[in-house]
Write an enzyme that holds these catalytic residues in place. Structure first.
Site, PDB file in Angstrom:
ATOM      1  N   LYS A  92     -26.125  29.544 -34.926  1.00 20.62           N
ATOM      2  CA  LYS A  92     -25.609  30.718 -34.228  1.00 20.62           C
ATOM      3  C   LYS A  92     -25.945  32.009 -34.952  1.00 20.62           C
ATOM      4  O   LYS A  92     -26.225  32.005 -36.155  1.00 20.62           O
ATOM      5  CB  LYS A  92     -24.100  30.612 -34.015  1.00 20.62           C
ATOM      6  CG  LYS A  92     -23.253  30.729 -35.264  1.00 20.62           C
ATOM      7  CD  LYS A  92     -21.770  30.645 -34.892  1.00 20.62           C
ATOM      8  CE  LYS A  92     -20.885  30.792 -36.101  1.00 20.62           C
ATOM      9  NZ  LYS A  92     -20.901  32.107 -36.711  1.00 20.62           N
ATOM     10  N   VAL A 124     -13.307  36.160 -38.923  1.00 22.57           N
ATOM     11  CA  VAL A 124     -14.493  36.486 -38.135  1.00 22.57           C
ATOM     12  C   VAL A 124     -14.846  35.301 -37.239  1.00 22.57           C
ATOM     13  O   VAL A 124     -14.418  35.222 -36.093  1.00 22.57           O
ATOM     14  CB  VAL A 124     -15.691  36.894 -39.037  1.00 22.57           C
ATOM     15  CG1 VAL A 124     -16.872  37.343 -38.198  1.00 22.57           C
ATOM     16  CG2 VAL A 124     -15.294  38.002 -40.006  1.00 22.57           C
ATOM     17  N   CYS A 125     -15.607  34.375 -37.756  1.00 29.63           N
ATOM     18  CA  CYS A 125     -16.150  33.302 -36.925  1.00 29.63           C
ATOM     19  C   CYS A 125     -15.099  32.302 -36.459  1.00 29.63           C
ATOM     20  O   CYS A 125     -15.182  31.809 -35.335  1.00 29.63           O
ATOM     21  CB  CYS A 125     -17.294  32.609 -37.661  1.00 29.63           C
ATOM     22  SG  CYS A 125     -18.643  33.773 -38.013  1.00 29.63           S
ATOM     23  N   VAL A 126     -14.118  32.002 -37.290  1.00 28.27           N
ATOM     24  CA  VAL A 126     -13.074  31.069 -36.857  1.00 28.27           C
ATOM     25  C   VAL A 126     -12.269  31.684 -35.716  1.00 28.27           C
ATOM     26  O   VAL A 126     -12.090  31.064 -34.662  1.00 28.27           O
ATOM     27  CB  VAL A 126     -12.170  30.646 -38.043  1.00 28.27           C
ATOM     28  CG1 VAL A 126     -10.959  29.855 -37.558  1.00 28.27           C
ATOM     29  CG2 VAL A 126     -12.980  29.828 -39.043  1.00 28.27           C
ATOM     30  N   THR A 139     -14.348  32.051 -32.472  1.00 29.71           N
ATOM     31  CA  THR A 139     -14.593  30.772 -31.814  1.00 29.71           C
ATOM     32  C   THR A 139     -13.329  30.236 -31.169  1.00 29.71           C
ATOM     33  O   THR A 139     -13.374  29.690 -30.058  1.00 29.71           O
ATOM     34  CB  THR A 139     -15.181  29.763 -32.815  1.00 29.71           C
ATOM     35  OG1 THR A 139     -16.426  30.294 -33.306  1.00 29.71           O
ATOM     36  CG2 THR A 139     -15.423  28.408 -32.172  1.00 29.71           C
TER      37      THR A 139
END
Length: 183
Positions: A83, A115-117, A120
């Site tokens: 990603k 951020v990503c956690v 998502t």
């Protein structure tokens, strides 16, 4: 409870546990160990493990910082999603992979919490998934120099609000590593 029809299965989603992401992360070793325990448990129970790997100008493909930490070794048969954005669904094949496996519930672990956690988790709920965050299996680095709270506060706050996250026909929630039940 997912809104995705004919998708009764659960998967463990491991987000960005890469050298360049977790090197300076809060309680790095304990979090990586918890993720390792969950990967082992998922494999024993024949629950799909889906790995996510981020890349950008600071973490070039195939560089050392881009590699998944040495304590965690994806099986060659386990899906690996590459990603470029925070949300693991954004401009990737994650949805196609999960659909093919009949996944409607995600158990989420990884980095970085803020951020990503988070991206998502929200992306999953918006797309119709149930999404459970493992409260002691995600981490972030200290970004207080830029005005963010201390890492332990970011993690605690994320656990607090995700515990109560719901949407029509979907639910969030948190669970500790020791209490994860994939069934």
């Amino acid at each position: 409870m997912t809104t995705l029809a004919d998708r009764p299965n659960t998967a463990l989603l491991v987000i960005d546990v890469q050298n360049g992401v977790v090197t300076g992360a809060h309680e790095r070793d304990a979090v990586v160990a918890n993720i390792g325990d969950l990967v082992d448990k998922a494999r024993r129970e024949q629950v799909p493990v889906v790995w996510v790997q981020h890349s950008d100008e600071d973490m070039a493909l195939r560089s050392d910082s881009w590699q998944i930490v040495p304590e965690l070794v994806p099986d060659a048969a386990e899906p690996l999603v590459h990603k470029l954005y925070g949300d693991s669904f954004e401009d990737t094949d994650l949805e196609d992979i999960l659909s093919g496996l009949g996944i409607g519930h995600l158990v989420v672990v990884g980095a970085q919490t803020d951020v990503c956690v988070r991206s998502t988790l929200h992306g999953a709920i918006v797309r119709g998934y149930d999404a459970t965050l493992v409260s002691d299996a995600h981490t972030t680095e200290d970004q207080s120099a830029w005005g963010a709270p201390a890492p332990e506060q970011v993690i605690a706050h994320t656990n607090l609000y995700w515990r109560y996250q719901t949407a029509p026909g979907r639910k969030g929630g948190t669970v500790e590593t020791k209490d994860v039940a994939f069934g």
